[in-house]
Design an enzyme around this catalytic site. Structure first.
Site, PDB file in Angstrom:
ATOM      1  N   ASP A  89      38.181  43.502  41.209  1.00 11.45           N
ATOM      2  CA  ASP A  89      37.278  44.552  41.120  1.00 11.45           C
ATOM      3  C   ASP A  89      36.901  45.112  39.944  1.00 11.45           C
ATOM      4  O   ASP A  89      37.655  44.665  39.007  1.00 11.45           O
ATOM      5  CB  ASP A  89      37.817  45.870  42.137  1.00 11.45           C
ATOM      6  N   GLU A 150      42.261  47.389  42.368  1.00 16.82           N
ATOM      7  CA  GLU A 150      43.154  48.158  41.271  1.00 16.82           C
ATOM      8  C   GLU A 150      42.758  49.314  40.551  1.00 16.82           C
ATOM      9  O   GLU A 150      43.048  50.172  39.931  1.00 16.82           O
ATOM     10  CB  GLU A 150      43.649  46.965  40.384  1.00 16.82           C
TER      11      GLU A 150
END
Length: 386
Positions: A89, A150
């Protein structure tokens, strides 16, 4: 060992164009932490790459965010596994890739959303595994753990628990987070979290029956002063009552208020101090007939510089000198990463093994293209020699 190092370097050199193509492909997929379809798209691309290498692949739903991608190589080897950690991400919202697509400029710098943090690191991890395969390495299992959320610290998912369950009895871990321009590798990171304290009072009309009211906002003010007084910047004990709310209007004694507190800590001991301090302030009643509850909304472990971390850094540093990469130095940063999860669960970890660059989380983020290949050689050689 030099013959092995040359085999790793040869594999990387032969795959330079493939590495650049993969990097461009995943940078041009928008995948901010809440864009689950985007993270899933990145995951599908990387899954195919893993399968092409010959890795055993699992895609695990995290519940509330993008998936966790697990790729395993040489799992029948006798030594303890080495982990390659990363995240799929970014912080960039949907539409950013169209406005700021992957591009390499005349200075050899790559641009695009997540080009540095940390899509290049995913490419490095996979092509380091490929280089190990090409060099005939079969002594130690290598497991890739690529997370899907994350950047928001797994706040809305069970990804952290999945990662803990996948660590197993690993020998060590390399985290391919953003590399630093001065060739520093991260051996320590602060932990952090968000804590809410919700205060209950007695809500009444402030003009008709003020004597019956108990102001949650007034009680909150006492608690803010108490909590903030426990901050100790010199020890890295950071407590910030960063957002407050309460009340419904000027003519009503507020019956509820909330403090949202950001915390940072360099060790688990200081983390526990902070939690105890906030809990004590929540339980300490200043205004009769008010009450408060503490709620841990999110908590990420710190990456402590353990003896195991120090030993692993020396190994990577020595390998860098032997394989021709150059000199490395160790340092600590305040930023949080998944390295805190691995280290706090007993796996020595070196962080910032990814591509070098600067400008994380901004539209000016850039990465040094040549370091993509240099860091892949370093990771492959360090893994082989471990």
């Amino acid at each position: 060992m030099q013959q092995i190092y040359e085999a790793v370097r040869r594999s990387v050199n032969e795959n330079r164009e493939n590495m650049l193509a993969l990097w461009e492909q995943i940078v041009n997929i928008d995948s901010d932490s809440r864009n689950i379809p985007g993270v899933e798209s990145v995951c599908r691309v990387l899954k195919q790459e893993m399968e092409d290498i010959g890795m055993a692949v699992r895609v695990l739903p995290s519940g509330g965010a993008g998936p966790v991608l697990i790729g395993e190589w040489c799992m029948d080897a006798s030594k303890k596994p080495l982990l390659f950690i990363g995240h799929m991400d970014t912080v960039f919202k949907e539409g950013t890739a169209e406005k700021n697509p992957f591009e390499i400029d005349e200075r050899g710098l790559a641009h695009g959303p997540g080009v540095l943090d940390m899509k290049a690191g995913l490419v490095i991890a996979l092509y380091a595994v490929r280089a190990l395969r090409d060099a005939g390495y079969r002594e130690r299992p290598v497991k890739c753990i690529f997370m899907g959320d994350e950047e928001n610290l797994h706040m809305f998912s069970g990804a952290k628990d999945i990662m803990v369950s996948e660590l197993g009895e690993a020998e060590a871990a390399f985290n391919f987070e953003t590399g630093y321009m001065d060739d520093g590798l991260v051996v320590g990171r602060s932990g952090g979290g968000i804590i809410d304290v919700v205060i209950k009072g007695v809500q009444v009309h402030s003009g008709i029956e003020p004597e019956k009211g108990r102001s949650a906002v007034a009680e909150m003010a006492y608690k803010i002063i108490e909590i903030e007084s426990r901050r100790d910047v010199e020890r890295g004990k950071l407590i910030n009552c960063g957002m407050v709310s309460g009340g419904i209007g000027e003519n009503t004694v507020p019956g509820e208020a909330k403090i949202s507190i950001g915390i940072r800590f360099p060790s688990m001991a200081i983390r526990d101090e902070i939690l105890d301090d906030i809990k004590s302030a929540a339980e300490h009643v200043h205004i009769e007939n008010t009450s408060a509850k503490m709620r841990v909304r999110m908590l990420m472990d710190c990456m402590e510089t353990t003896d195991g971390v120090k030993k692993l850094f020396e190994h990577v540093k020595n390998t860098a000198a032997e394989c021709g990469y150059g000199d490395l130095h160790a340092f600590s940063v305040s930023g949080v990463s998944d390295s805190g999860i691995s280290v706090s669960n007993g796996v020595p970890t070196i962080c910032a093994m990814g591509v070098k660059g600067a400008g994380n989380h901004t539209m000016n983020e850039y990465a040094v293209v040549e370091s993509l290949f240099e860091r892949t050689v370093l990771a492959g050689c360090a893994a082989y020699a471990l």
